[in-house]
Write a protein that holds these residues in place. Structure first.
Motif, PDB file in Angstrom:
ATOM      1  N   ARG A 142      -4.909  17.879  20.429  1.00 51.64           N
ATOM      2  CA  ARG A 142      -5.209  16.438  20.465  1.00 51.64           C
ATOM      3  C   ARG A 142      -6.237  16.091  19.388  1.00 51.64           C
ATOM      4  O   ARG A 142      -6.114  15.069  18.704  1.00 51.64           O
ATOM      5  CB  ARG A 142      -5.730  16.039  21.851  1.00 51.64           C
ATOM      6  N   GLN A 143      -7.246  16.936  19.259  1.00 46.97           N
ATOM      7  CA  GLN A 143      -8.252  16.680  18.233  1.00 46.97           C
ATOM      8  C   GLN A 143      -7.629  16.768  16.846  1.00 46.97           C
ATOM      9  O   GLN A 143      -7.922  15.956  15.959  1.00 46.97           O
ATOM     10  CB  GLN A 143      -9.411  17.664  18.375  1.00 46.97           C
ATOM     11  N   SER A 144      -6.758  17.771  16.667  1.00 49.06           N
ATOM     12  CA  SER A 144      -6.066  17.878  15.375  1.00 49.06           C
ATOM     13  C   SER A 144      -5.191  16.656  15.129  1.00 49.06           C
ATOM     14  O   SER A 144      -5.127  16.126  14.007  1.00 49.06           O
ATOM     15  CB  SER A 144      -5.209  19.151  15.338  1.00 49.06           C
ATOM     16  N   ALA A 145      -4.529  16.197  16.198  1.00 48.03           N
ATOM     17  CA  ALA A 145      -3.680  15.020  16.056  1.00 48.03           C
ATOM     18  C   ALA A 145      -4.513  13.794  15.708  1.00 48.03           C
ATOM     19  O   ALA A 145      -4.116  12.961  14.866  1.00 48.03           O
ATOM     20  CB  ALA A 145      -2.896  14.791  17.344  1.00 48.03           C
ATOM     21  N   ASP A 146      -5.675  13.670  16.360  1.00 47.73           N
ATOM     22  CA  ASP A 146      -6.559  12.545  16.069  1.00 47.73           C
ATOM     23  C   ASP A 146      -7.054  12.616  14.631  1.00 47.73           C
ATOM     24  O   ASP A 146      -7.066  11.609  13.911  1.00 47.73           O
ATOM     25  CB  ASP A 146      -7.742  12.555  17.034  1.00 47.73           C
ATOM     26  N   LEU A 147      -7.439  13.824  14.220  1.00 43.17           N
ATOM     27  CA  LEU A 147      -7.881  13.983  12.840  1.00 43.17           C
ATOM     28  C   LEU A 147      -6.736  13.675  11.879  1.00 43.17           C
ATOM     29  O   LEU A 147      -6.941  13.036  10.844  1.00 43.17           O
ATOM     30  CB  LEU A 147      -8.406  15.407  12.620  1.00 43.17           C
ATOM     31  N   SER A 148      -5.547  14.142  12.235  1.00 40.72           N
ATOM     32  CA  SER A 148      -4.388  13.868  11.380  1.00 40.72           C
ATOM     33  C   SER A 148      -4.099  12.368  11.301  1.00 40.72           C
ATOM     34  O   SER A 148      -3.759  11.838  10.236  1.00 40.72           O
ATOM     35  CB  SER A 148      -3.156  14.600  11.911  1.00 40.72           C
ATOM     36  N   LYS A 149      -4.242  11.702  12.450  1.00 40.65           N
ATOM     37  CA  LYS A 149      -4.010  10.249  12.480  1.00 40.65           C
ATOM     38  C   LYS A 149      -5.001   9.534  11.575  1.00 40.65           C
ATOM     39  O   LYS A 149      -4.639   8.613  10.814  1.00 40.65           O
ATOM     40  CB  LYS A 149      -4.132   9.754  13.919  1.00 40.65           C
ATOM     41  N   ARG A 150      -6.251   9.967  11.654  1.00 40.20           N
ATOM     42  CA  ARG A 150      -7.271   9.337  10.810  1.00 40.20           C
ATOM     43  C   ARG A 150      -7.060   9.711   9.340  1.00 40.20           C
ATOM     44  O   ARG A 150      -7.356   8.920   8.437  1.00 40.20           O
ATOM     45  CB  ARG A 150      -8.654   9.742  11.302  1.00 40.20           C
ATOM     46  N   MET A 151      -6.563  10.926   9.113  1.00 35.67           N
ATOM     47  CA  MET A 151      -6.214  11.301   7.742  1.00 35.67           C
ATOM     48  C   MET A 151      -5.080  10.423   7.221  1.00 35.67           C
ATOM     49  O   MET A 151      -5.097   9.979   6.058  1.00 35.67           O
ATOM     50  CB  MET A 151      -5.807  12.783   7.690  1.00 35.67           C
ATOM     51  N   LEU A 152      -4.091  10.163   8.090  1.00 37.69           N
ATOM     52  CA  LEU A 152      -2.974   9.310   7.686  1.00 37.69           C
ATOM     53  C   LEU A 152      -3.452   7.898   7.381  1.00 37.69           C
ATOM     54  O   LEU A 152      -3.022   7.277   6.398  1.00 37.69           O
ATOM     55  CB  LEU A 152      -1.917   9.288   8.787  1.00 37.69           C
ATOM     56  N   ALA A 153      -4.375   7.413   8.236  1.00 36.03           N
ATOM     57  CA  ALA A 153      -4.924   6.080   7.986  1.00 36.03           C
ATOM     58  C   ALA A 153      -5.651   6.042   6.649  1.00 36.03           C
ATOM     59  O   ALA A 153      -5.549   5.058   5.888  1.00 36.03           O
ATOM     60  CB  ALA A 153      -5.874   5.683   9.121  1.00 36.03           C
ATOM     61  N   ALA A 154      -6.369   7.135   6.357  1.00 36.10           N
ATOM     62  CA  ALA A 154      -7.059   7.200   5.067  1.00 36.10           C
ATOM     63  C   ALA A 154      -6.047   7.236   3.927  1.00 36.10           C
ATOM     64  O   ALA A 154      -6.256   6.609   2.875  1.00 36.10           O
ATOM     65  CB  ALA A 154      -7.964   8.433   5.023  1.00 36.10           C
ATOM     66  N   GLN A 155      -4.949   7.967   4.125  1.00 34.62           N
ATOM     67  CA  GLN A 155      -3.905   8.004   3.102  1.00 34.62           C
ATOM     68  C   GLN A 155      -3.316   6.613   2.861  1.00 34.62           C
ATOM     69  O   GLN A 155      -3.102   6.186   1.720  1.00 34.62           O
ATOM     70  CB  GLN A 155      -2.797   8.967   3.525  1.00 34.62           C
ATOM     71  N   GLN A 156      -3.046   5.894   3.979  1.00 35.39           N
ATOM     72  CA  GLN A 156      -2.463   4.552   3.853  1.00 35.39           C
ATOM     73  C   GLN A 156      -3.436   3.604   3.148  1.00 35.39           C
ATOM     74  O   GLN A 156      -3.028   2.794   2.300  1.00 35.39           O
ATOM     75  CB  GLN A 156      -2.098   4.031   5.236  1.00 35.39           C
ATOM     76  N   LYS A 157      -4.714   3.712   3.519  1.00 39.35           N
ATOM     77  CA  LYS A 157      -5.717   2.883   2.866  1.00 39.35           C
ATOM     78  C   LYS A 157      -5.787   3.199   1.381  1.00 39.35           C
ATOM     79  O   LYS A 157      -5.876   2.290   0.530  1.00 39.35           O
ATOM     80  CB  LYS A 157      -7.082   3.137   3.511  1.00 39.35           C
ATOM     81  N   ALA A 158      -5.720   4.505   1.064  1.00 38.58           N
ATOM     82  CA  ALA A 158      -5.759   4.908  -0.349  1.00 38.58           C
ATOM     83  C   ALA A 158      -4.549   4.368  -1.093  1.00 38.58           C
ATOM     84  O   ALA A 158      -4.659   3.924  -2.255  1.00 38.58           O
ATOM     85  CB  ALA A 158      -5.812   6.441  -0.446  1.00 38.58           C
ATOM     86  N   THR A 159      -3.389   4.378  -0.428  1.00 39.04           N
ATOM     87  CA  THR A 159      -2.170   3.847  -1.062  1.00 39.04           C
ATOM     88  C   THR A 159      -2.319   2.358  -1.357  1.00 39.04           C
ATOM     89  O   THR A 159      -1.935   1.860  -2.427  1.00 39.04           O
ATOM     90  CB  THR A 159      -0.958   4.097  -0.155  1.00 39.04           C
ATOM     91  N   GLU A 160      -2.899   1.635  -0.373  1.00 44.07           N
ATOM     92  CA  GLU A 160      -3.128   0.206  -0.587  1.00 44.07           C
ATOM     93  C   GLU A 160      -4.058  -0.037  -1.766  1.00 44.07           C
ATOM     94  O   GLU A 160      -3.809  -0.906  -2.611  1.00 44.07           O
ATOM     95  CB  GLU A 160      -3.730  -0.416   0.678  1.00 44.07           C
ATOM     96  N   LEU A 161      -5.122   0.741  -1.819  1.00 40.95           N
ATOM     97  CA  LEU A 161      -6.099   0.546  -2.887  1.00 40.95           C
ATOM     98  C   LEU A 161      -5.523   0.917  -4.245  1.00 40.95           C
ATOM     99  O   LEU A 161      -5.850   0.303  -5.265  1.00 40.95           O
ATOM    100  CB  LEU A 161      -7.354   1.388  -2.603  1.00 40.95           C
ATOM    101  N   ALA A 162      -4.642   1.929  -4.253  1.00 42.59           N
ATOM    102  CA  ALA A 162      -4.064   2.367  -5.524  1.00 42.59           C
ATOM    103  C   ALA A 162      -2.895   1.492  -5.960  1.00 42.59           C
ATOM    104  O   ALA A 162      -2.553   1.459  -7.149  1.00 42.59           O
ATOM    105  CB  ALA A 162      -3.602   3.817  -5.404  1.00 42.59           C
ATOM    106  N   GLY A 163      -2.265   0.835  -4.995  1.00 48.38           N
ATOM    107  CA  GLY A 163      -1.102   0.025  -5.315  1.00 48.38           C
ATOM    108  C   GLY A 163       0.171   0.839  -5.452  1.00 48.38           C
ATOM    109  O   GLY A 163       1.210   0.313  -5.864  1.00 48.38           O
TER     110      GLY A 163
END
Length: 920
Positions: A546-567
Motif C-alpha cells: 500500500r505504501q509503495s502504491a501510494d508512493l507510486s501514485k504520488r510519483m505518477l502525479a508528479a509525472q503528470q504535473k511534469a508533463t503539463e509543465l513541459a507541454g
C-alpha cells in the motif's frame, strides 16, 4: 573474496608531510612524507590484494574549476621540501608494482570513486586507503575506507554515523553545509559538523534543510539563509564523481612484479632501513581477514591502541596435525574423546554466509592444541569419497552439544549456534568466544577475526578460503571443496580457536574488571542474540505494498504535473531526455556540467535552477518518492525469509568500540523516523493475529548515567523528582522558576545537557544555538556553577584518561584512547571528547545488554507467549499474546530498570500496538 585497494596518493603524501617530522637522508634530502607513504604501501602489499592502484591528481584544471573558478584558489604552492619527494615517491610506487593512475580533467577522488563503484558492482571487496573524509560518501556494502596512518576504518553506515553523525548518503549534504576551507568552498558561516549533522538528522537532506531554512532561528538561521544560493553548487563541488570515463576497469589493475633492484637502490638512498631489510630478507606472509562461506571467522574493526603483546610460545605457531573422520570407528573414537574433554573448540562449515539459510557441510573439533578433526557431512562434488550420514552424526553429537557441563568455545560462535539449531542441534554450555575475548580486551583494537588474531597472538598464518575454494567468478561452494583440502582448512579453524583461547584467557584473567564484562555481559548475550535473530519480526507485505502504491501514485502525479509543465511527455528517469527538455527547449541555464561537459541533471543541478522554473522541483519530488519506494517499501518484502515468513537481522557485538550493538541485513536501526513517510515504514513491522508488539525504551539513559557518574546533587535531585531534566536545567541556568521556563530556554538547556556530555565547547554551543561565543561561555559557566559535580567528573575523567590511556564504563569496560597524550592538538581534543562520552555511551550499551540477558532468562518459561524480537538503540521490542501483554509490561520494564543500580532511577517508557509505530 577478491580484493581491490585504491590508494589516495595525494591525500597520503600531504598527510605524511604534515604528520611526520622533517626527516632527511644522509645527503640532506627530505624524506618525511616519502617515509610515511612507503610504509603505507608496504602495509598494503602485506594484505596481498588481487587488484590495487595508486591514484594521483593530474596537473591542470578539472571540471570543478570550470564550475567554480575560485575552487582551491587559496591553496598555497607546494612546499619545495615536499615537491622534492614527489618524483621519488612515484618511482617507488612503480618499482613496487602498483598501477599509477592520473586522469586529466578530474581529481584523484573521482577516479577512485568510479573504480570503487565498478569494483563493488562486480562483487569485489573494495578498500579505499585515504585520510580524506569526503570519501565517507562512498561507504556501502563492499566499499570500506581505511586510514593506514591512523588505523581508523569506516566500513558500514554505523561506523560513518558514529564518526560523522550522519549516514554515508548524507555526507555530501554535510560537506555542502560545512564547506571546505582547504578547497575554498565556503559553507554556511559558523556551521560546523555538529550543526550540519543536527540539521540533517532533523530534516534528512540538504534539500529539506533548504526548504526549512525560514524556520531555523538565531544567527545561524540568518547565516543559512544567506548561503542558500550557493549550497547547490557546494554540493556539486564536494560530490565525488563515479562515472569518469576510464581506459580500463578494476580487472586491469593487477600488481606487476616488483623491481627489487630499483627498490634496493631507492631504499638505500633514502635511508629506509627496515624496508630494505624486508626486501632482502623476503616479505612476511600476510593474512587476509575475511569471513567466507564455510568459515565463520567473525568481525572486526581497525586498531586505535591497546595492551596486546604477541605470544612467543613457539608451539602455538606451528602447523597442526589434522584428521578426516569418515568411518564409524573414527566417529566413535572422536565421541569418546569429546566425552572425556572438559573444553571443546568447534566450528561449522557451510555453503552460505547467511546463518538462516546456510546448509551444514561439515564440523570440526579440537580438544588439544595442535590436533583437530574434520567431519565432512555434505561435500557433493563428482567422485567425492564416502561420508558419514549427516543425520546420524548430528544425533550422535547432539547429547555432547546439549551437555552444559562441557564448555564449548568458538570464534564468532553465534553463527554456528544458528546453523546447528536449524539442523536440529541445540547448544548448551557455550562458554567462550575468542572474538569476544579479543574485543573485550581492547574493543578499539585491530580486527577480531580469526586470521588477524592468529597472526597477532600466535604468529600463525592461517589457510585462506581462496586457497581451497578459489576466488572471483571461479570460486566454488565449500561443499565442492575436495575433502583433503577442506580438512586442512576446517580442522585448522577449531585448532586455532583453541590455541587463541589458551592465550587470551589468561590475559582476561589478569584484568578482573574486563573479565567481568566478558563473563557477565558479552558471553551470556551470545545465545540471547541468537534467539532474537531467529525469532525475527513479521512484516506486513500488504502495508508495504500500500505504501509503495501510494508512493507510486504520488510519483505518477508528479509525472503528470511534469508533463503539463513541459507541454509534452518525456521520461523523467532519462538524463538525456531531461537535458534536451530543460536546457535545449526551456533554455534553462546549465549551471552544472558533467565531467564530459554535458549539462548535468543530477539533484544539485536541478536544485540550482529550481527557483527559475517549477519543473526541476517536480522532478526532484518524483526522485525522492522513487528512492523511498526502492529503498524501503519495495526492498523490505524481498528480505522476508521464505521459510519463516519473517525478517531476520544480524546483530554484531564486536563492532562499535563503546560496546553498542549494530545490525545488518537489514539494518533495522536506521529506518527513517523523522518524516511522516519514514515513520510509516515502522507501521509495516507488525504482530501476528492474536498478538501485540510491545516497545520498552530507556528514557534519557545517558544523562542519567552522567548524573550517576558525576554524583552532582542537582542532577541527582532532578532525576529523583521525576522532573523534565531539560526544563530543570533551564531553570538553573537561566534563573527561572520551573513553570516560567520558555520553549527556547528548554531547547538551549537540552543543547547544553547533551553538548557537554559529548565534549562540546563554547564555540560549538554558540554555533548550535546561533548565539555569540561569549554568551555560550556564560551559559556553560552558569551550568557548571549550578552543577559543579559535572565539571569535576569531566576533569577527573580526562585526568584518568591521560594517566591510564583509557576510560571505563560503570561495569569496567575499557575504551583505549590513542591520542589522549600525543598527536596533534585536534587529535588530543577529540580523544578528550571521547573520554567524556565513552563512559556514558558504553555504560548505556552495557545496561541494555544486561537487560536483554535478564529479560531473556525470564522469558525462558514464556517463550510460547512472548518473544524478544528487536533491539534498537536504547529500545527493546517484544511480540506477545494479547492477554500476556499486561504481564510483559510489568516484568520487562522492571528487569530493564534493574539492569544497573544507579544513584538515579532508570526509567523505562513502554507502549503497545498492533505495529511498531503504534507501540513506539
Amino acid at each position: 573474496m577478491t580484493k581491490l585497494v585504491l590508494i589516495d596518493g595525494s591525500s597520503y603524501l600531504f598527510r605524511a608531510f604534515h604528520a611526520l617530522p622533517p626527516l632527511s637522508n644522509a645527503e640532506g634530502e627530505p624524506t618525511g612524507a616519502l617515509f610515511g607513504v612507503v610504509n603505507m604501501l608496504r602495509a598494503t602489499l602485506k594484505e596481498k590484494p588481487e587488484y590495487a592502484a595508486f591514484v594521483l591528481d593530474a596537473s591542470g584544471p578539472t571540471f570543478r574549476d570550470a564550475l567554480y573558478p575560485e575552487y582551491k584558489a587559496n591553496r598555497p604552492p607546494m612546499p619545495e621540501e615536499l615537491r622534492a619527494q614527489v618524483e621519488p615517491m612515484i618511482r617507488i610506487v612503480q618499482a613496487l608494482g602498483f598501477p599509477l593512475l592520473r586522469v586529466d580533467g578530474v581529481e584523484a577522488d573521482d577516479v577512485i570513486g568510479t573504480l570503487a563503484l565498478q569494483g563493488a558492482a562486480q562483487g569485489i571487496d573494495v578498500t579505499i586507503s585515504t585520510s580524506d573524509k569526503d570519501f565517507a560518501q562512498l561507504v556501502r556494502p563492499g566499499i570500506a575506507l581505511v586510514n593506514t596512518m591512523s588505523g581508523s576504518r569506516l566500513d558500514s553506515a554505523e561506523t560513518v554515523m558514529e564518526k560523522f553523525g550522519v549516514r554515508p548518503e548524507q555526507i555530501v549534504d554535510l560537506l555542502a553545509l560545512m564547506g571546505d576551507a582547504i578547497d575554498n568552498v565556503p559553507g554556511v558561516e559558523k556551521c560546523g559538523p555538529k550543526t550540519a549533522a543536527k540539521w540533517l538528522a532533523e530534516y534528512g537532506t540538504l534539500d529539506a534543510v533548504i526548504g526549512h531554512a525560514d524556520g531555523i532561528k538565531g544567527k545561524i538561521g540568518d547565516n543559512l539563509r544567506a548561503a542558500l544560493p550557493r549550497l547547490p553548487l557546494n554540493r556539486e563541488l564536494v560530490t565525488i564523481k563515479t562515472d569518469v570515463p576510464l581506459d580500463g576497469g578494476p580487472e586491469t589493475l593487477t600488481l606487476r612484479e616488483r623491481d627489487t633492484d630499483a627498490l634496493r637502490e631507492l631504499y638505500a638512498r633514502y635511508g629506509f632501513n627496515q624496508a630494505l631489510k624486508e626486501l632482502d630478507g623476503g616479505a612476511p606472509t600476510a593474512t587476509v581477514a575475511e569471513k567466507e562461506p564455510g568459515r565463520a571467522r567473525g568481525t572486526g574493526r581497525v586498531a586505535t591502541t591497546g595492551p596486546e603483546e604477541p605470544v612467543t610460545d613457539a608451539s602455538l605457531s606451528v602447523a597442526g596435525e589434522y584428521e578426516t573422520v569418515t568411518s564409524q570407528a573414527q566417529l566413535d573414537a572422536l565421541v569418546a574423546r569429546l566425552r572425556q574433554a572438559d573444553e571443546i573448540a568447534f566450528d561449522s562449515e557451510t555453503d552460505s554466509l547467511d546463518p538462516m539459510r546456510a546448509n551444514l557441510v561439515g564440523l570440526s573439533f579440537a580438544v588439544e592444541t595442535g590436533k583437530a578433526v574434520y567431519l565432512p557431512l555434505a561435500h557433493d562434488y563428482p567422485g567425492v569419497p564416502a561420508q558419514l550420514d549427516r543425520v546420524m552424526v548430528l544425533e550422535t553429537l547432539a547429547p555432547i552439544f546439549a551437555d552444559a557441563g562441557k564448555r564449548k568455545l568458538g570464534q564468532h560462535g553465534k553463527y554456528d549456534l544458528h546453523v546447528l539449531r536449524r539442523h536440529g542441534v541445540e547448544v548448551d554450555g557455550y562458554a567462550d568466544d575468542t572474538m569476544l575475548e579479543s574485543f573485550v580486551l581492547n574493543s578499539g583494537s585491530n580486527r577480531h577475526d580469526m586470521d588477524s588474531l592468529a597472526k597477532r597472538f600466535l604468529g600463525y598464518d592461517t589457510v585462506k578460503y581462496e586457497q581451497v575454494a578459489g576466488k572471483g567468478a571461479k570460486q566454488i561452494l565449500f561443499s565442492q571443496v575436495a575433502i583433503d583440502d577442506a580438512t586442512r582448512y576446517a580442522a585448522e579453524d577449531a585448532d586455532i580457536t583453541l590455541r587463541l583461547h589458551r592465550v587470551l584467557r589468561p590475559k582476561l584473567a589478569a584484568e578482573p574488571a574486563l573479565e567481568g564484562v566478558y563473563r557477565d555481559i558479552e558471553m551470556p548475550l551470545v545465545p540471547v542474540l541468537a534467539r532474537v535473530e531467529a525469532n525475527g519480526v513479521m512484516i506486513d507485505g500488504a502495508e508495504l505494498r500500500r505504501q509503495s502504491a501510494d508512493l507510486s501514485k504520488r510519483m505518477l502525479a508528479a509525472q503528470q504535473k511534469a508533463t503539463e509543465l513541459a507541454g509534452r511527455t518525456f521520461n523523467l528517469d532519462s538524463p538525456k531526455q531531461l537535458q534536451a527538455l530543460l536546457f535545449d527547449e526551456l533554455k534553462l541555464p546549465a549551471v552544472l556540467k558533467t565531467p564530459t561537459g554535458q549539462p548535468s541533471t543530477n539533484e544539485e543541478a536541478l536544485e540550482a535552477i529550481a527557483d527559475q522554473h517549477e519543473l526541476p522541483r517536480v522532478i526532484l519530488e518524483y526522485r525522492g518518492l522513487a528512492k523511498l519506494r526502492s529503498t524501503y517499501t519495495d526492498k523490505l518484502p524481498e528480505m522476508v525469509d521464505p521459510d519463516t515468513g519473517r525478517v531476520h537481522t544480524s546483530y554484531h557485538q564486536a563492532g562499535a568500540a563503546t560496546g553498542r550493538l549494530s545490525s545488518t541485513d537489514p539494518n533495522l536501526q536506521n529506518i527513517p523516523i523523522r518524516t511522516d513517510d519514514g515513520r510509516r515504514i515502522r507501521k509495516a513491522f507488525v504482530a501476528p493475529p492474536g498478538r501485540k508488539l510491545v516497545a520498552c525504551d530507556y528514557s534519557q539513559i545517558e544523562l542519567r548515567i552522567m548524573a550517576h557518574l558525576s554524583e552532582d546533587p542537582g542532577l541527582v535531585r532532578a532525576f529523583e523528582a521525576g522532573a523534565d531534566i531539560h526544563k530543570a536545567t533551564a531553570a538553573e541556568v537561566f534563573g527561572r522558576r520551573l513553570e516560567d521556563v520558555t520553549g527556547n530556554e528548554r531547547r538551549a538547556a537540552k543543547a547544553i545537557n547533551f553538548g557537554l556530555m559529548y565534549g562540546m565547547s563554547a564555540f560549538g554551543l554558540a554555533r548550535q544555538l546561533g548565539i555569540s561565543r561569549g554568551e555560550a561561555q556564560d551559559y556553560i559557566g552558569t551550568y557548571f556553577s549550578r552543577y559543579p559535580g559535572v565539571r569535576d567528573f569531566m576533569e577527573r575523567t580526562r585526568q584518568q584518561a591521560r594517566e591510564h590511556g583509557y576510560v571505563e564504563t560503570v561495569f569496567g569496560r575499557r575504551l583505549y584512547l590513542e591520542y589522549i597524550t600525543k598527536g596533534t592538538q585536534g587529535q588530543r581534543a577529540g580523544a578528550e571528547r571521547a573520554a567524556i562520552n565513552a563512559p556514558m555511551q558504553g555504560t548505556a550499551a552495557d545496561i541494555i545488554k544486561r537487560a536483554m540477558v535478564s529479560v531473556d532468562a525470564w522469558l525462558a518459561e514464556h517463550r510460547e507467549r512472548a518473544l524478544m524480537i528487536l533491539q534498537v538503540h536504547d529500545e527493546l521490542v517484544f511480540e506477545a499474546e494479547a492477554d500476556f501483554v499486561p504481564t510483559l509490561l510489568e516484568e520487562a520494564p522492571a528487569r530493564m530498570s534493574a539492569a544497573a543500580q544507579l544513584s538515579v532511577p532508570l526509567v523505562v517508557d513502554s507502549g503497545v500496538g498492533d505495529n511498531w509505530e503504534e507501540a513506539h
